[in-house]
Design an enzyme around this catalytic site. Structure first.
Site, PDB file in Angstrom:
ATOM      1  N   ASP A 242       0.841  -1.209   0.000  1.00  0.00           N
ATOM      2  CA  ASP A 242       0.000   0.000   0.000  1.00  0.00           C
ATOM      3  C   ASP A 242       0.871   1.252   0.000  1.00  0.00           C
ATOM      4  O   ASP A 242       0.551   2.244  -0.668  1.00  0.00           O
ATOM      5  CB  ASP A 242      -0.918   0.004   1.229  1.00  0.00           C
ATOM      6  N   ASN A 266       9.662   2.582  -4.025  1.00  0.00           N
ATOM      7  CA  ASN A 266      10.407   1.465  -3.419  1.00  0.00           C
ATOM      8  C   ASN A 266      11.037   1.905  -2.096  1.00  0.00           C
ATOM      9  O   ASN A 266      11.039   1.161  -1.110  1.00  0.00           O
ATOM     10  CB  ASN A 266      11.539   0.999  -4.348  1.00  0.00           C
ATOM     11  N   GLY A 277       2.462  -2.481  12.214  1.00  0.00           N
ATOM     12  CA  GLY A 277       1.217  -1.835  11.772  1.00  0.00           C
ATOM     13  C   GLY A 277       1.357  -1.354  10.340  1.00  0.00           C
ATOM     14  O   GLY A 277       2.430  -0.895   9.927  1.00  0.00           O
TER      15      GLY A 277
HETATM   16  O1  RIB Z   1      -2.431  -4.358   2.623  1.00  0.00           O
HETATM   17  C1  RIB Z   1      -2.513  -4.442   4.009  1.00  0.00           C
HETATM   18  C2  RIB Z   1      -3.926  -4.304   4.464  1.00  0.00           C
HETATM   19  O2  RIB Z   1      -4.651  -5.406   3.984  1.00  0.00           O
HETATM   20  C3  RIB Z   1      -4.116  -4.324   5.953  1.00  0.00           C
HETATM   21  O3  RIB Z   1      -4.039  -3.054   6.545  1.00  0.00           O
HETATM   22  C4  RIB Z   1      -5.450  -4.984   6.129  1.00  0.00           C
HETATM   23  O4  RIB Z   1      -6.452  -4.115   6.556  1.00  0.00           O
HETATM   24  C5  RIB Z   1      -5.785  -5.607   4.780  1.00  0.00           C
HETATM   25  O5  RIB Z   1      -6.811  -4.960   4.187  1.00  0.00           O
END
Ligand code: RIB
Length: 299
Positions: A242, A266, A277
Site C-alpha cells: 500500500d 520502493n 502496523g
Molecule cells: O495491505 C494491508 C492491508 O490489507 C491491511 O491493513 C489490512 O487491513 C488488509 O486490508
C-alpha cells in the site's frame, strides 16, 4: 501539490504477534495484540498524504468505535473524509492478521466496505474528477471499481488499480486503466498464459509488477526494466504494498518519470516495514528523500 482520490477500504487491523501459526484445530499463545488503522484504501491514502499529496478518501465505515477510529486517524493524517459514509447496521471492516515466522497472513471481514457503491462514487464525483490520480484496490465491490473505471475513461482521468486481493478484472475494464500494480502471483492470474515479458510489454495499461525485495518490473521504452528494492531490517511487511502504491501515485502525479516514481515508491515501501502496523512505519517525504540520497552515495 498533487491531488489524489482513493476509493477503497477502511479496516481496523487486529494484529497478533506469535512465534508460529496454529494448525487446524490447534491453539497457540500470542505475544501481543496491536489494534491499528488499516485497509488497503485507507493505507494508500495515508501513504500519499504523508508524502505531500492532497488526498480524498471515498468509502464506508460502520457506526461503531472502529469507524470512529478510522475517521479520526484519516483526519489526523490530513486526508479529507467528507466522502467517507458512516452506515448504521453494519460493522466497520476488520482485518485479522497473524504476524509469525517472518510474514503475515490476513483474513479480512469486509463489513461496510462491501457497501461502497455507485451512489458513493456519484456523491464524490466532482472531487474525484478534479484529481490527478484515482487509486483503486480490491476490497470494495468489483462492480463499483468497474463503474469508476468506465466513468474515468470517459473523462480521460488517470486510474491506478492495485489488484489485491486478487479478483478477475474484465478485459474491457483492464484496458481502460492507466497503471496496474500486481505482485507476481496476481500478475500470473491476471494475464494467464503470458510470459513476464509479454505482460510487461502489453500496449494498454502500464503494468508495474512488484517482486518483493527484488523490486519492481515494468515495461520501459526499450523493453522490460527492473527497479531494484532496498534491503532493510524487517519488522512488519503489512502495508508495504500500500505504501508503494500511495507513494507511486503521489510521485507520478507530480510529474516524476515512471522509473523515478518507482524508485521513490520502493524507498517509501522499504521504510514502511521498519515498524509494526500497516501505517506505523509509513514515511514522510524527508525520510524518503534522505534514503534516496544516502543509497545513491553508497552505490
Ligand atoms: O495491505 C494491508 C492491508 O490489507 C491491511 O491493513 C489490512 O487491513 C488488509 O486490508
Amino acid at each position: 501539490m498533487s491531488r489524489i482520490a482513493v476509493i477503497g477500504s477502511c479496516n481496523v487491523d487486529l494484529t497478533v504477534e506469535a512465534d508460529r501459526r496454529p494448525g487446524a484445530g490447534e491453539t497457540v499463545m500470542g505475544r501481543r495484540l496491536v489494534i491499528s488503522p488499516g485497509g488497503k484504501g485507507a493505507n494508500q491514502a495515508v501513504a500519499a498524504a504523508r508524502l505531500g499529496a492532497d488526498v480524498w478518501m471515498v468509502g464506508c465505515v460502520g457506526d461503531d468505535a472502529n469507524g470512529r477510529m478510522m475517521l479520526d486517524t484519516l483526519a489526523r493524517e490530513g486526508v479529507h473524509t467528507d466522502y467517507v459514509k458512516v452506515l448504521s447496521g453494519v460493522t466497520t471492516g476488520t482485518a485479522h492478521i497473524t504476524l509469525a515466522e517472518g510474514d503475515n497472513s490476513i483474513i479480512v471481514v469486509k463489513g461496510a466496505n462491501d457497501r461502497v457503491d455507485e451512489a458513493c462514487v456519484d456523491a464524490a464525483w466532482e472531487t474525484i474528477r478534479s484529481c490527478d490520480m484515482i487509486l483503486l484496490q480490491h476490497e470494495i465491490p468489483l462492480a463499483t471499481n468497474g463503474y469508476i473505471v468506465r466513468r474515468a475513461a470517459e473523462e480521460r482521468l488517470s486510474v491506478l488499480l492495485n489488484p489485491a486481493p486478487f479478483e478477475e478484472v474484465p478485459a474491457e475494464i483492464l484496458e481502460k486503466i492507466t497503471y496496474v500494480t500486481p505482485n507476481e502471483h496476481e500478475a500470473a492470474l491476471m494475464f494467464p498464459g503470458l510470459s513476464r515479458e509479454e505482460i510487461l510489454s502489453r500496449p494498454a495499461c502500464t503494468v508495474l509488477m512488484t517482486v518483493g525485495a527484488d523490486g519492481v518490473l515494468f515495461g520501459g521504452e526499450e523493453g522490460p526494466e527492473t527497479v531494484p528494492g532496498f534491503t532493510v531490517p524487517v519488522v512488519d511487511t503489512t502495508g508495504a504494498g500500500d505504501t508503494f502504491n500511495g507513494a507511486f501515485a503521489a510521485a507520478v502525479s507530480e510529474g516524476m518519470a515512471v522509473r523515478d516514481a518507482v524508485r521513490f515508491a520502493n524507498a517509501a515501501a522499504a521504510l514502511s516495514i521498519g515498524k509494526i502496523g500497516a501505517q506505523g512505519g509509513m514515511p514522510r517525504r524527508a525520510e524518503v528523500e534522505e534514503m534516496l540520497t544516502c543509497r545513491k552515495q553508497e552505490s
